[in-house]
Design a protein around this motif. Structure first.
Motif, PDB file in Angstrom:
ATOM      1  N   GLY A   1     -42.279  22.441  16.540  1.00 11.29           N
ATOM      2  CA  GLY A   1     -41.082  22.801  16.011  1.00 11.29           C
ATOM      3  C   GLY A   1     -39.889  21.545  16.170  1.00 11.29           C
ATOM      4  O   GLY A   1     -38.825  21.766  15.704  1.00 11.29           O
ATOM      5  N   LEU A   2     -40.316  20.539  17.028  1.00  9.59           N
ATOM      6  CA  LEU A   2     -39.250  19.756  17.123  1.00  9.59           C
ATOM      7  C   LEU A   2     -39.997  18.172  17.025  1.00  9.59           C
ATOM      8  O   LEU A   2     -41.436  18.121  17.471  1.00  9.59           O
ATOM      9  CB  LEU A   2     -38.791  19.658  18.706  1.00  9.59           C
ATOM     10  N   SER A   3     -39.413  17.299  16.763  1.00  4.53           N
ATOM     11  CA  SER A   3     -40.020  15.991  16.513  1.00  4.53           C
ATOM     12  C   SER A   3     -40.424  15.215  17.846  1.00  4.53           C
ATOM     13  O   SER A   3     -39.521  15.600  18.531  1.00  4.53           O
ATOM     14  CB  SER A   3     -39.393  15.022  15.722  1.00  4.53           C
ATOM     15  N   ARG A   4     -41.358  14.365  17.874  1.00  2.07           N
ATOM     16  CA  ARG A   4     -41.540  13.767  19.192  1.00  2.07           C
ATOM     17  C   ARG A   4     -40.190  12.943  19.552  1.00  2.07           C
ATOM     18  O   ARG A   4     -40.118  12.580  20.775  1.00  2.07           O
ATOM     19  CB  ARG A   4     -42.640  12.901  18.994  1.00  2.07           C
ATOM     20  N   ASP A   5     -39.718  12.166  18.613  1.00  2.00           N
ATOM     21  CA  ASP A   5     -38.504  11.477  18.871  1.00  2.00           C
ATOM     22  C   ASP A   5     -37.292  12.335  19.412  1.00  2.00           C
ATOM     23  O   ASP A   5     -36.547  11.645  20.251  1.00  2.00           O
ATOM     24  CB  ASP A   5     -38.066  10.581  17.439  1.00  2.00           C
TER      25      ASP A   5
END
Length: 374
Positions: A261-265
């Motif tokens: 649900g969230l980007s790695r960055d």
């Protein structure tokens, strides 16, 4: 007030990389998924990307596009971004993050919201560039009082507040402390305390109410530790960036329910900020200092309040109305607990719709502030 630019010394980044390379990995059980905590492969993969793929300098530059300042309030340095809208008559809007977030979560909503609002985006005392704190007592009410003082210093005589997670506790408290100046409160990621009366609740509301019990039973360990023994936890997190990563990742991945649900960055930007500012321990203290804020108030707040419910949130309107004057209730099928990162357009549109629906006086006679914070 002083202008502030994020400028991390290269030596700190070199030290971070060296520590990541020297990680001593723990053993892990096979086939248990997330049931014992963050799986080893998830942390190892993200740690490798942190070392060899993630660019702090790129995100540092991105965040520095937001005009930032510091000031001292109640003996504590307070860091904040301040974006003036092209509309001089725009309503000022105070945005408050939660844990394990930072002010960086609001970077994506800042540009669209600043078309119609003057934005003030502070770092909670003890978090990031407002930390660490050096004394006890920085609970929700004290943070809210600092926010009211900050808005006064900026010259804003009428303003709105918005927040998620711990921000959903701080934002309405600002309105309770400064009712003559706060025109509305918008909340997301609001946890509503469940009572025994569930008659008449919809199936979706019953399921959300069960989410509170599931959290207490299976996922609340981090909150118990931060709320009782934050100093003990701080030693490990201050010494190991991989430990900091794993601790925060457990929350960012919704305890295994939404790892994508969230980007790695996005995850690593916040984790890196915690690491570089050495605020893992002081941010955790908010759970101890702010424990009483979870109890419902003696009577509902009077300020008009909007609640945005995203997937995974445990918000139930009947229970929310115990504490808030709810005049708008929105439910979404996209996004999640970290809506500013997961569904920034939906969140920004809901914020705008709520405050635009308030009285013309709220929107058009909102500020006597000057054009800059400096």
């Amino acid at each position: 007030m002083e202008k502030f630019v994020i400028d991390i010394p290269q030596a700190a980044l070199t030290d971070l990389a060296e520590r990541l390379r020297r990680t001593r990995w723990p053993d892990a059980l096979e086939g248990v998924g997330w049931s014992y905590g963050v799986p080893l492969p998830a942390v190892r993969e993200l740690a490798e990307y942190w070392l060899d793929g993630y660019s702090w300098r790129a995100h540092e530059a991105r965040l520095n596009a937001l005009p930032q300042y510091t000031t001292v309030i109640d003996g504590q340095r307070v860091h904040f971004a301040h974006l003036r809208s092209p509309r001089e008559d725009a309503l000022p809007l105070l945005l408050t993050h939660g844990w394990p977030s930072t002010f960086a979560d609001f970077a994506r909503v800042a540009e669209p919201l600043s078309r119609d609002f003057h934005l003030v985006i502070p770092s909670i005392p003890g978090f990031a560039f407002s930390g660490p704190t050096s004394e006890t007592g920085w609970g929700v009410r004290r943070v809210a009082a600092a926010w009211a003082e900050l808005m006064s210093r900026l010259g804003y005589t009428r303003y709105g507040t918005q927040g998620g997670d711990f921000g959903s506790l701080i934002s309405p408290e600002v309105a309770r402390l400064d009712p003559d100046h706060v025109v509305g409160v918008h909340l997301n990621a609001l946890t509503t305390l469940v009572n025994d009366d569930q008659a008449g609740l919809s199936a979706a509301e019953v399921e959300r109410a069960k989410g509170v019990e599931r959290w207490h039973r299976h996922y609340s360990g981090y909150a118990m530790i931060q709320g009782t023994r934050p100093q003990t936890l701080a030693y490990g997190l201050a010494d190991s960036p991989t430990g900091q990563l794993a601790w925060n990742l457990d929350a960012y991945a919704s305890w295994g329910q939404d790892i994508g649900g969230l980007s790695r960055d996005d995850i690593l930007t916040n984790v890196t900020i915690y690491w570089l500012t050495d605020t893992a321990g002081s941010s955790a203290r908010l759970y101890r200092e702010g424990a009483s804020a979870w109890e419902p108030p003696a009577e509902p707040g009077r300020t008009p309040t909007a609640v945005a419910v995203f997937p995974g949130d445990s918000s139930v309107r009947r229970y929310a109305e115990v504490a808030h004057n709810v005049v708008r209730w929105s439910e979404f099928t996209a996004g999640g607990h970290y809506a500013a990162l997961q569904a920034p357009t939906l969140l920004a549109e809901d914020i705008r719709a709520f405050f635009m629906a308030l009285s013309p006086r709220s929107m058009n006679s909102a500020t006597t502030g000057t054009a800059s914070s400096g």
